[in-house]
Design a protein around this motif. Structure first.
Motif, PDB file in Angstrom:
ATOM      1  N   VAL A   1       0.838  -1.201   0.000  1.00 51.37           N
ATOM      2  CA  VAL A   1       0.000   0.000   0.000  1.00 51.37           C
ATOM      3  C   VAL A   1       0.870   1.247   0.000  1.00 51.37           C
ATOM      4  O   VAL A   1       0.625   2.197  -0.725  1.00 51.37           O
ATOM      5  CB  VAL A   1      -0.955  -0.005   1.210  1.00 51.37           C
ATOM      6  CG1 VAL A   1      -1.774   1.280   1.235  1.00 51.37           C
ATOM      7  CG2 VAL A   1      -1.859  -1.213   1.155  1.00 51.37           C
TER       8      VAL A   1
ATOM      9  N   LEU B 217       0.922   0.915  -4.301  1.00 45.45           N
ATOM     10  CA  LEU B 217      -0.475   1.161  -4.666  1.00 45.45           C
ATOM     11  C   LEU B 217      -0.638   2.456  -5.441  1.00 45.45           C
ATOM     12  O   LEU B 217      -1.212   2.474  -6.536  1.00 45.45           O
ATOM     13  CB  LEU B 217      -1.349   1.182  -3.402  1.00 45.45           C
ATOM     14  CG  LEU B 217      -2.835   1.388  -3.692  1.00 45.45           C
ATOM     15  CD1 LEU B 217      -3.378   0.227  -4.507  1.00 45.45           C
ATOM     16  CD2 LEU B 217      -3.637   1.559  -2.405  1.00 45.45           C
TER      17      LEU B 217
ATOM     18  N   GLY C 153      -1.123   0.575   5.782  1.00 49.08           N
ATOM     19  CA  GLY C 153      -1.749  -0.690   5.420  1.00 49.08           C
ATOM     20  C   GLY C 153      -3.046  -0.405   4.689  1.00 49.08           C
ATOM     21  O   GLY C 153      -3.375   0.756   4.415  1.00 49.08           O
ATOM     22  N   TRP C 154      -3.770  -1.478   4.356  1.00 47.26           N
ATOM     23  CA  TRP C 154      -5.021  -1.290   3.628  1.00 47.26           C
ATOM     24  C   TRP C 154      -5.992  -0.427   4.391  1.00 47.26           C
ATOM     25  O   TRP C 154      -6.835   0.248   3.802  1.00 47.26           O
ATOM     26  CB  TRP C 154      -5.649  -2.642   3.299  1.00 47.26           C
ATOM     27  CG  TRP C 154      -4.882  -3.394   2.255  1.00 47.26           C
ATOM     28  CD1 TRP C 154      -4.023  -4.426   2.468  1.00 47.26           C
ATOM     29  CD2 TRP C 154      -4.879  -3.138   0.846  1.00 47.26           C
ATOM     30  NE1 TRP C 154      -3.480  -4.844   1.284  1.00 47.26           N
ATOM     31  CE2 TRP C 154      -3.990  -4.076   0.268  1.00 47.26           C
ATOM     32  CE3 TRP C 154      -5.539  -2.236   0.027  1.00 47.26           C
ATOM     33  CZ2 TRP C 154      -3.747  -4.125  -1.096  1.00 47.26           C
ATOM     34  CZ3 TRP C 154      -5.304  -2.279  -1.331  1.00 47.26           C
ATOM     35  CH2 TRP C 154      -4.415  -3.204  -1.888  1.00 47.26           C
TER      36      TRP C 154
ATOM     37  N   SER D 194      -5.555   2.247   5.780  1.00 51.56           N
ATOM     38  CA  SER D 194      -5.367   3.674   5.522  1.00 51.56           C
ATOM     39  C   SER D 194      -6.334   4.199   4.475  1.00 51.56           C
ATOM     40  O   SER D 194      -6.578   5.402   4.383  1.00 51.56           O
ATOM     41  CB  SER D 194      -3.936   3.932   5.055  1.00 51.56           C
ATOM     42  OG  SER D 194      -3.036   3.479   6.040  1.00 51.56           O
ATOM     43  N   LEU D 195      -6.873   3.290   3.646  1.00 50.61           N
ATOM     44  CA  LEU D 195      -7.798   3.725   2.604  1.00 50.61           C
ATOM     45  C   LEU D 195      -9.045   4.373   3.180  1.00 50.61           C
ATOM     46  O   LEU D 195      -9.765   5.094   2.494  1.00 50.61           O
ATOM     47  CB  LEU D 195      -8.194   2.538   1.721  1.00 50.61           C
ATOM     48  CG  LEU D 195      -7.141   2.139   0.678  1.00 50.61           C
ATOM     49  CD1 LEU D 195      -7.570   0.892  -0.065  1.00 50.61           C
ATOM     50  CD2 LEU D 195      -6.890   3.284  -0.293  1.00 50.61           C
TER      51      LEU D 195
END
Ligand SMILES: Nc1ncnc2c1ncn2[C@@H]1O[C@H](COP(=O)(O)OP(=O)(O)OP(=O)(O)O)[C@@H](O)[C@H]1O
Ligand SMILES: [Mg+2]
Lengths: 269, 401, 306
Positions: free
Chosen positions: C6, C10, C140-141, C143-144
């Motif tokens: 990420v 990403l 990490g994910w 944070s989206l």
């Protein structure tokens, strides 16, 4: 010297006013590519509800005249009106079939897509293609006998079939004035008859048809009026009056052998 | 300093580079003319960008074989090979698929360039410093060039030029009249191949001096500039060569005068200046001359049309026509023709009648073809011929004076 | 595929993919109109544009540079048209004259000005810096959905997303007249479509896409995004809609595969550092085109009847 008029220009303009309401009226049109006029000082007035042929040798400026009338090329001088108004305001009443060589046949589109292009003015930018649009497009294809090819890629048609598709697209424009540039070039006799039948049908509905035509032998049979041009206008009027050996000689110059003219129907005298 | 540079007094290496660049410029100008006249100017762009992977691969190969990766001759051979592959790719895409040449060129140049960049970063990752110099191939650099490299460039430029000049005639023939060339028994396909080979040679030799992004300018700008000055193919070819040589000479000399004047851009900008001058000022095809001519032509057309309209008693709709007629004293402000106007109108009408008679008669196609609407028949036919025509159309009718 | 991905991969992948699609959309029409090389010309003049912007503002600020690049693209297009029309020169040669001269001017200006202290060099302009567009604030994910972390997204992402929206809107709205005037210009003009203005608008939109994408992938490789996915798509289908669809798929595929290969590929060969992501994206798009050229179901054109 009788022609030279000492009348003020304004009066001459006024006298011309009625003629300018014709489906297409061209006055003093000159179009030039570089220093070479392709069309020089041409006047013409199209008769409403008639089928008119534009006839002249290769390079005579036939296509150029038609393109100028449609605003596709910019003239050096001249005034063009359609139905009494500038052409730009009358586009919805004019349909056009270009000379066949001028398009990209490899373009990713099907026959039906090309016909739908004729309805651009109805559809606008974002209008959805609805069932009745599709039905009308199929109807137009039907009138030129191309229903079975609706889903073919346009490049996968024969020359005559492509010409029919173009005609269908013009029909889809549902116009009052039809301009066709050499619709019979490279087309077999049966297709030619089919196309002429469609055009005569349009004329009988009261629409006006203008066709660039090359085959002198069929002019008298197909058309009501004729315009003879060779860069400048040679003659204009009903076929019976202007499609004469003298005028053809003047149009084609030394290029047309005399015996060829003699064989033409209607060129007896 | 500039004078010294132009007259080759800045040392042996700079002199070699300047002379080499000028030879190369001449060869490029001549070669480029053939490309330009065949409307394939940008094929050279694909070729030049396609050299980059070859440079990278040659470097890697030479290092792998234990040699010096920066050997110029080796790098140039590599670049020529990959340019050749790029050329084959362009011709495969245009011949064997439906894609047009422009798409093929763009695809090849960008993909090869991208792959070349990948290779450059691979080389970078092998060890810092060792790749130094490869970036010079992007924009060209003559600073600190080795003696051997300068000799290679001068020699290569002279060689290409010799080949181009020796084969000038068959190449010209193939460019202008392929059918005739076939009829004459020339090996057209092989000459085509040779032309591409020359383009490649120019590109490869120019890499170090001008750089692969700008080398196309040497192949494109001189012929385009030369075309403005002449319609004769042999003149265009030589003129283009001369423009290429002068640009390269002046550009290289300018660049030698100061440290931050890169050679490639200086050469290209010199060529562009010559182009801009040609575009504006060339007699005949130049913009100024053409604009003047077009304006004159426009007025003549309007004048003639106005006179014919007067003669036929037709209305005049164009304001310009009326103004011109009025300005010449041929009509009154209300559009009624004056005496002079009537005379001129009658004469225009007679001229039209004469032309029509000329056209209708057999065997006059050549003369009739000169009928452009504004030319008077007197300028085409002799008095005797006109008299003969007048006899047939019944002589001048009511033309005063 | 964890937090590292990420943070480091990403956003570059997203930016690469968005840039690729933004270029591929107008690229479809450029390829059909035989104007593919306009992309070439535009991307070369981005460099002089940003250099001039830098010289005027004296700072490496994003907005002036984008404006400068866009202006340069417009100037180039105007010059090409002028040279083509006034000099009656075929478009390819006119382009070649204009973009090389402008590019040379840009390099010269760059060398003349003292830009060694700032991050503005030719190589950057040529091959971009996709790898550096990382999302440092991400952990990490998760944070989206974290507004704080989202605020730390690289600004290039927002810019390219906005550009893509604009390009997509243009393509969608003017789809019909674009298709019409590309297929049959004379007919389009007889309908009153201003084909000249429309063609110019297409070029301007392409320039916009090129400038925004240039930031991420560099100016030369933008050309690959303009041409390769649409050209490959051209060989897959005979429907315009489907062609554009394929080109979007190819563009995204090139971006993702290219980035992954560039980042992880060298490791498979035992090389330490990664290689240029932008270069790899162009390479992958070229491989896709090559595959389409050999296996594409519609690789051969129609036999044009005369
Ligand atoms: N785009 C153009 N640029 C330059 N000259 C042109 C162009 N189009 C036509 N011409 C020239 O103008 C003249 C008239 O061309 P036009 O196409 O109108 O002829 P045409 O009567 O339709 O001929 P054809 O019967 O061959 O279709 C020709 O001499 C042609 O060479
Ligand atoms: Mg024609």
């Amino acid at each position: 010297m009788s022609a030279l008029s000492l009348v003020p220009n304004a009066d001459r303009v006024a006298a011309d006013a009625a003629a300018l309401r014709a489906p297409l009226a061209i006055r003093g049109l000159t179009v030039s590519y570089g220093q070479q006029p392709a069309v020089f000082s041409v006047d013409m007035t199209l008769r409403a509800g008639a089928m008119t042929a534009i006839v002249g040798p290769n390079g005579a400026g036939k296509s150029t005249l038609m393109k100028a009338a449609l605003g596709i090329v910019t003239p050096l001088s001249g005034r063009i009106t359609a139905f009494g108004a500038p052409v730009e305001l009358q586009r919805h009443r004019i349909a056009y079939v270009p000379q066949r060589a001028s398009v990209d046949w490899d373009f990713p589109a099907r026959v039906i897509d090309v016909v739908l292009m004729g309805m651009y003015r109805d559809l606008g930018l974002l209008g959805r293609v609805r069932a009745h649009h599709r039905d009308f497009a199929r109807d137009c294809l039907d009138r030129v006998g191309m229903t079975d090819f609706a889903d073919r890629q346009i490049g996968q048609l024969s020359g005559g079939q492509q010409q029919r598709v173009f005609l269908a697209r013009a029909l889809a424009q549902n116009a009052d004035l039809y301009m066709l540039d050499e619709p019979f070039a490279g087309v077999d006799a049966a297709t030619e008859k089919a196309i002429i039948a469609v055009l005569k049908g349009l004329r009988d509905e009261g629409r006006t048809v203008l066709v660039v035509h090359h085959d002198l032998a069929t002019v008298a049979e197909y058309f009501d009026d004729v315009l003879l041009i060779a860069t400048r206008k040679v003659a204009e009027g009903p076929v019976t009056q202007v499609f004469t050996a003298d005028n053809l000689q003047a149009t084609y110059g030394g290029r047309l052998a005399t015996q060829q003219i003699d064989r033409l129907p209607g060129a007896g005298a | 300093m500039l004078w010294e540079a132009l007259t080759l007094q800045l040392g042996y290496n700079a002199t070699l580079v300047t002379v080499g660049a000028a030879l190369l410029g001449f060869a490029a100008g001549v070669t480029g003319t053939f490309l330009f006249l065949r409307k394939r100017a940008l094929v050279s762009d694909a070729i030049s960008h396609a050299t980059l992977p070859g440079v990278g691969l040659a470097f890697l190969a030479m290092v792998a074989l234990g040699g010096d990766g920066r050997n110029l001759a080796g790098l140039l051979i590599g670049s020529a090979l990959s340019a050749w592959v790029g050329l084959l790719a362009v011709s495969f895409l245009t011949r064997r698929t439906r894609l047009a040449e422009d798409a093929a060129i763009g695809a090849v140049l960008s993909v090869f360039f991208g792959f070349g960049i990948v290779l450059l970063t691979v080389i970078q990752s092998l060890g810092a410093g060792r790749q130094a110099g490869l970036e010079d191939f992007l924009l060209g650099s003559t600073a600190g060039m080795l003696r051997a490299d300068a000799l290679l460039i001068a020699g290569g430029g002279a060689l290409v030029l010799a080949v181009v000049l020796a084969l000038r005639r068959p190449l010209t023939l193939v460019t202008f009249d392929p059918d005739y060339a076939v009829a004459r028994g020339l090996p057209v396909a092989r000459l085509d191949l040779l032309m591409m080979g020359l383009v490649m040679a120019v590109t490869v030799i120019g890499l170090k001096v001008v750089g692969l992004i700008l080398i196309v300018a040497l192949l494109i700008i001189p012929p385009v500039a030369a075309r403005f000055w002449s319609d004769r193919s042999d003149h265009v070819v030589l003129l283009s060569g001369a423009i290429g040589a002068v640009s390269a000479w002046v550009g290289a000399a300018l660049s030698a005068t100061a440290p931050n004047l890169p050679t490639g851009p200086m050469i290209v900008l010199t060529a562009f200046a010559i182009f801009a001058l040609s575009l504006l000022a060339a007699p005949g095809r130049g913009v100024l001359a053409a604009a003047l001519r077009q304006n004159r032509f426009r007025r003549r057309v309007h004048m003639r049309q106005g006179l014919l309209a007067l003669a036929h008693g037709q209305p005049i709709y164009e304001g310009l026509t009326l103004r011109l007629l009025q300005h010449a004293g041929l009509v009154r402000p209300d559009g009624v023709p004056t005496e002079a106007g009537q005379a001129r109108a009658a004469r225009a009408l007679r001229d039209e009648a004469r032309w029509a008679e000329l056209r209708a008669g057999p065997g006059n196609e050549a003369a009739a073809a000169l009928h452009d609407g504004v030319r008077d028949i007197e300028t085409v036919l002799t008095q005797d011929q006109i008299a003969e025509i007048d006899r047939r159309i019944g002589g001048p009718r009511g033309v005063p004076g | 595929m964890g937090a590292d991905f990420v943070t480091l991969s990403l956003t570059p992948i997203l930016i690469g993919a968005l840039a690729a699609v933004a270029c591929a959309l107008p690229g479809n029409f450029l390829v059909l109109r035989r104007q593919a090389l306009i992309g070439d010309a535009i991307s070369h003049v981005v460099l002089p544009g940003i250099v001039v912007a830098f010289l005027i503002t004296g700072a490496v600020a994003t907005l002036p540079m984008i404006l400068g690049a866009a202006c340069a693209a417009l100037v180039a297009v105007a010059l090409i048209e002028a040279v083509r029309r006034l000099g009656r020169i075929e478009p390819g040669a006119a382009m070649g004259v204009v973009f090389t001269a402008m590019f040379a001017g840009g390099v010269l200006l760059l060398e003349q000005s003292d830009t060694s202290s700032v991050h503005l060099d030719v190589e950057h302009a040529l091959y971009g810096n996709l790898e550096s567009l990382i999302w440092l604030d991400a952990s990490g994910w998760g944070s989206l959905t974290d507004p704080v972390a989202l605020a730390g997204l690289p600004p290039e992402l927002g810019r390219i997303a906005l550009t893509l929206v604009a390009v997509a809107l243009f393509t969608g709205i003017f789809w019909r007249p674009l298709a019409l005037s590309t297929f049959d210009e004379g007919f389009a003009r007889s309908l009153g479509i201003r084909t000249g203005a429309l063609g110019l608008a297409l070029v301007v939109v392409s320039a916009l896409a090129a400038v925004a994408a240039f930031d991420a992938v560099g100016s030369i490789i933008v050309i690959a995004m303009f041409i390769c996915p649409p050209a490959a798509a051209r060989l897959m289908t005979d429907r315009l809609g489907a062609q554009v669809g394929w080109s979007v798929v190819f563009a995204i595929l090139s971006a993702i595969l290219g980035y992954v290969l560039a980042g992880y590929g060298p490791g498979w060969f035992g090389l330490g550092a990664s290689v240029s992501a932008a270069g790899m994206i162009a390479t992958v798009s070229g491989v896709i085109l090559a595959l389409a050229a050999v296996f594409g179901p519609r690789r051969r054109g129609a036999i044009v009847a005369t």
